[in-house]
Motif scaffolding. Structure first.
Motif, mmCIF file in Angstrom:
data_model
loop_
_atom_site.group_PDB
_atom_site.id
_atom_site.type_symbol
_atom_site.label_atom_id
_atom_site.label_comp_id
_atom_site.label_asym_id
_atom_site.label_seq_id
_atom_site.Cartn_x
_atom_site.Cartn_y
_atom_site.Cartn_z
ATOM 1 N N THR A 233 0.827 -1.191 0.000
ATOM 2 C CA THR A 233 0.000 0.000 0.000
ATOM 3 C C THR A 233 0.871 1.254 0.000
ATOM 4 O O THR A 233 2.022 1.202 0.453
ATOM 5 C CB THR A 233 -0.919 0.004 1.245
ATOM 6 N N PRO A 234 0.348 2.379 -0.473
ATOM 7 C CA PRO A 234 1.123 3.623 -0.388
ATOM 8 C C PRO A 234 1.037 4.303 0.977
ATOM 9 O O PRO A 234 1.638 5.360 1.173
ATOM 10 C CB PRO A 234 0.488 4.500 -1.474
ATOM 11 N N TRP A 235 0.319 3.691 1.927
ATOM 12 C CA TRP A 235 0.114 4.331 3.228
ATOM 13 C C TRP A 235 1.012 3.751 4.317
ATOM 14 O O TRP A 235 1.108 2.542 4.463
ATOM 15 C CB TRP A 235 -1.342 4.178 3.667
ATOM 16 N N ARG A 236 1.630 4.639 5.096
ATOM 17 C CA ARG A 236 2.298 4.250 6.341
ATOM 18 C C ARG A 236 1.253 4.380 7.448
ATOM 19 O O ARG A 236 0.765 5.469 7.731
ATOM 20 C CB ARG A 236 3.481 5.183 6.637
ATOM 21 N N ILE A 237 0.896 3.285 8.090
ATOM 22 C CA ILE A 237 -0.188 3.311 9.075
ATOM 23 C C ILE A 237 0.298 3.973 10.365
ATOM 24 O O ILE A 237 1.313 3.582 10.941
ATOM 25 C CB ILE A 237 -0.696 1.884 9.371
ATOM 26 N N GLN A 238 -0.464 4.969 10.819
ATOM 27 C CA GLN A 238 -0.129 5.665 12.060
ATOM 28 C C GLN A 238 -1.363 5.996 12.897
ATOM 29 O O GLN A 238 -1.235 6.597 13.961
ATOM 30 C CB GLN A 238 0.616 6.976 11.761
ATOM 31 N N CYS A 239 -2.538 5.597 12.422
ATOM 32 C CA CYS A 239 -3.771 5.881 13.160
ATOM 33 C C CYS A 239 -4.890 5.057 12.531
ATOM 34 O O CYS A 239 -4.674 4.322 11.568
ATOM 35 C CB CYS A 239 -4.113 7.372 13.113
ATOM 36 N N GLY A 240 -6.094 5.201 13.084
ATOM 37 C CA GLY A 240 -7.209 4.442 12.551
ATOM 38 C C GLY A 240 -7.560 4.805 11.126
ATOM 39 O O GLY A 240 -7.934 3.953 10.324
ATOM 40 N N ASN A 241 -7.438 6.097 10.797
ATOM 41 C CA ASN A 241 -7.756 6.526 9.437
ATOM 42 C C ASN A 241 -6.776 5.956 8.430
ATOM 43 O O ASN A 241 -7.175 5.439 7.383
ATOM 44 C CB ASN A 241 -7.753 8.059 9.360
ATOM 45 N N THR A 242 -5.465 6.059 8.714
ATOM 46 C CA THR A 242 -4.480 5.562 7.753
ATOM 47 C C THR A 242 -4.511 4.040 7.666
ATOM 48 O O THR A 242 -4.147 3.470 6.639
ATOM 49 C CB THR A 242 -3.063 6.048 8.107
ATOM 50 N N GLU A 243 -4.951 3.357 8.723
ATOM 51 C CA GLU A 243 -5.128 1.904 8.638
ATOM 52 C C GLU A 243 -6.237 1.579 7.646
ATOM 53 O O GLU A 243 -6.123 0.656 6.834
ATOM 54 C CB GLU A 243 -5.463 1.326 10.020
ATOM 55 N N ARG A 244 -7.299 2.362 7.688
ATOM 56 C CA ARG A 244 -8.400 2.155 6.745
ATOM 57 C C ARG A 244 -7.965 2.499 5.324
ATOM 58 O O ARG A 244 -8.293 1.779 4.375
ATOM 59 C CB ARG A 244 -9.595 3.019 7.158
ATOM 60 N N PHE A 245 -7.192 3.593 5.167
ATOM 61 C CA PHE A 245 -6.723 3.965 3.840
ATOM 62 C C PHE A 245 -5.792 2.903 3.268
ATOM 63 O O PHE A 245 -5.793 2.640 2.062
ATOM 64 C CB PHE A 245 -5.974 5.305 3.887
ATOM 65 N N ALA A 246 -4.969 2.300 4.149
ATOM 66 C CA ALA A 246 -3.995 1.302 3.689
ATOM 67 C C ALA A 246 -4.688 0.108 3.062
ATOM 68 O O ALA A 246 -4.262 -0.406 2.021
ATOM 69 C CB ALA A 246 -3.106 0.854 4.851
ATOM 70 N N THR A 247 -5.764 -0.360 3.679
ATOM 71 C CA THR A 247 -6.497 -1.492 3.111
ATOM 72 C C THR A 247 -7.326 -1.055 1.908
ATOM 73 O O THR A 247 -7.478 -1.799 0.935
ATOM 74 C CB THR A 247 -7.406 -2.139 4.163
#
Length: 397
Positions: A233-247
């Motif tokens: 994924t293009p997202w580095r997970i750092q919170c609930g929002n970016t975890e959702r964006f990553a998937t």
């Protein structure tokens, strides 16, 4: 041009926090433009941009005016501090930041406050003063806090955080990767770890120079609602929002259900994820092939008609819906073409953006949020994206 969605997200959040008064003045304008929608109790959801899908809430003063806008990070804070490790500062300012990161998984688990175990215990209930066991029902419980995380069935198998994450250690050793982030969400119901893939994808070198940074994330679940999965994924997970964006924005994913013996397939996962670098190179070649090929508006319309064909006996409602979709996609393609040119690559970006962010979900027995989450989990539109990609590749040849 480097496409770093994480930097864009952090900048957007920082700007929001530092310019509260300006944001409050523009707030109603965003609602009027359809960029933000209220979801109740002074909570709002972003509908467009890098952080589409993000939720936040506002605090109001005694006169009812907006005094502060607060992002919803969703991090676990049950131990008194946010359960997060990161190599870079976060927009919310929480967690333990280690510049340069570490390559040791045990250090990552400690810094991210993930060094705890989960136990499955019987579900009990009281009946006429007697405590009884609910057959075939259990709870998952954190051993450090005793907090119940979810209700599960007899066949549910707990996957400990270290077990799900540790096989990435081989990749960090083989490819000199660094643990970028790790943490827990929703009291520990969801946990994650992210490493950055050293080779980025560059679309149209010397032209657009659209560089896409990629991360490899392992996401574990302890509440019985999700499988464990690994995503590119293009997202580095750092919170609930970016975890959702990553998937949501994953370009490749692999998952296993919480069943007995499933973890034995981790070797298969390791082999699949070990091919990630080769996958990224192949993806870059194909995207560059698309960006070099021009596309006429009529050809784009033919692509849309092929992806969403109308039956000969289509009703007036179906015809009207198809027309609205064509008009929306036509406008999106023309707007994107102003920046990228009328190419097959622009067409693919348009279709992907429509499926991920513009397509309305009309669930029959779920709320829209749950329907979107289920759609993302099940990859409902992955087939359409794949079909569009292959049809565009054929046009390029």
């Amino acid at each position: 041009m480097t496409t770093d969605v994480n930097a864009a997200f952090v900048k957007e959040k920082t700007d929001q926090i530092e310019a509260v008064h300006e944001e409050a003045r523009r707030f109603q304008e965003r609602i009027d433009r359809g960029e933000v929608e209220p979801i109740g109790e002074d909570r709002y959801r972003v509908l467009t941009g890098w952080d589409a899908g993000e939720t936040f809430r506002v605090q109001r003063d005694t006169d009812g005016r907006i005094a502060q806008i607060l992002g919803q990070h969703g991090l676990d804070t049950t131990t008194g501090q946010a359960a997060l490790y990161s190599t870079v500062p976060t927009w919310h300012g929480l967690g333990t930041v280690i510049p340069g990161g570490t390559t040791d998984i045990d250090e990552v688990l400690r810094l991210a406050r993930l060094d705890w175990q989960v136990r499955k215990v019987p579900a009990l209930y009281e009946w006429e003063g007697e405590i009884r066991h609910h057959d075939d029902r259990f709870h998952t419980v954190r051993e450090d806090t005793g907090r119940a995380l979810g209700a599960v069935g007899r066949d549910y198998t707990v996957f400990q955080n270290r077990r799900v994450f540790e096989f990435l250690q081989d990749l960090t050793n083989s490819f000199d990767l660094v643990w970028e982030s790790a943490g827990a969400l929703r009291d520990g119901r969801r946990t994650f770890v992210t490493v950055r893939i050293p080779q980025s994808i560059v679309i149209d070198r010397g032209g657009l120079n659209d560089e896409i940074l990629l991360y490899l994330a392992a996401i574990n679940s302890h509440d019985g609602t999700r499988q464990s999965e690994w995503v590119v994924t293009p997202w580095r997970i750092q919170c609930g929002n970016t975890e959702r964006f990553a998937t949501r924005d994953a370009v490749h994913r692999w998952g296993i259900r919480h069943t007995s013996g499933a973890l034995d397939r981790l070797n298969e996962a390791r082999r699949a994820l070990g091919l990630t670098l080769d996958y990224a190179k192949a993806f870059e070649r194909e995207e560059n092939q698309l960006v070099r090929t021009e596309l006429l508006i009529d050809q784009f319309h033919d692509l849309v008609s092929g992806l969403w064909p109308l039956k000969e006996d289509a009703s007036d409602l179906e015809i009207a819906s198809s027309t609205r979709r064509h008009d929306l996609l036509d406008g999106m393609f023309r707007e994107e073409a102003k920046k990228l040119g009328r190419t097959l690559y622009t067409a693919e970006r348009t279709i992907t953006d429509y499926l991920d962010h513009r397509l309305k979900v009309v669930p029959r027995n779920l709320t829209e949020d749950l329907a979107r989450a289920q759609r993302a989990l099940e990859g409902t539109h992955d087939d359409l994206k794949s079909k569009a990609h292959h049809r565009l590749l054929l046009l390029s040849r």
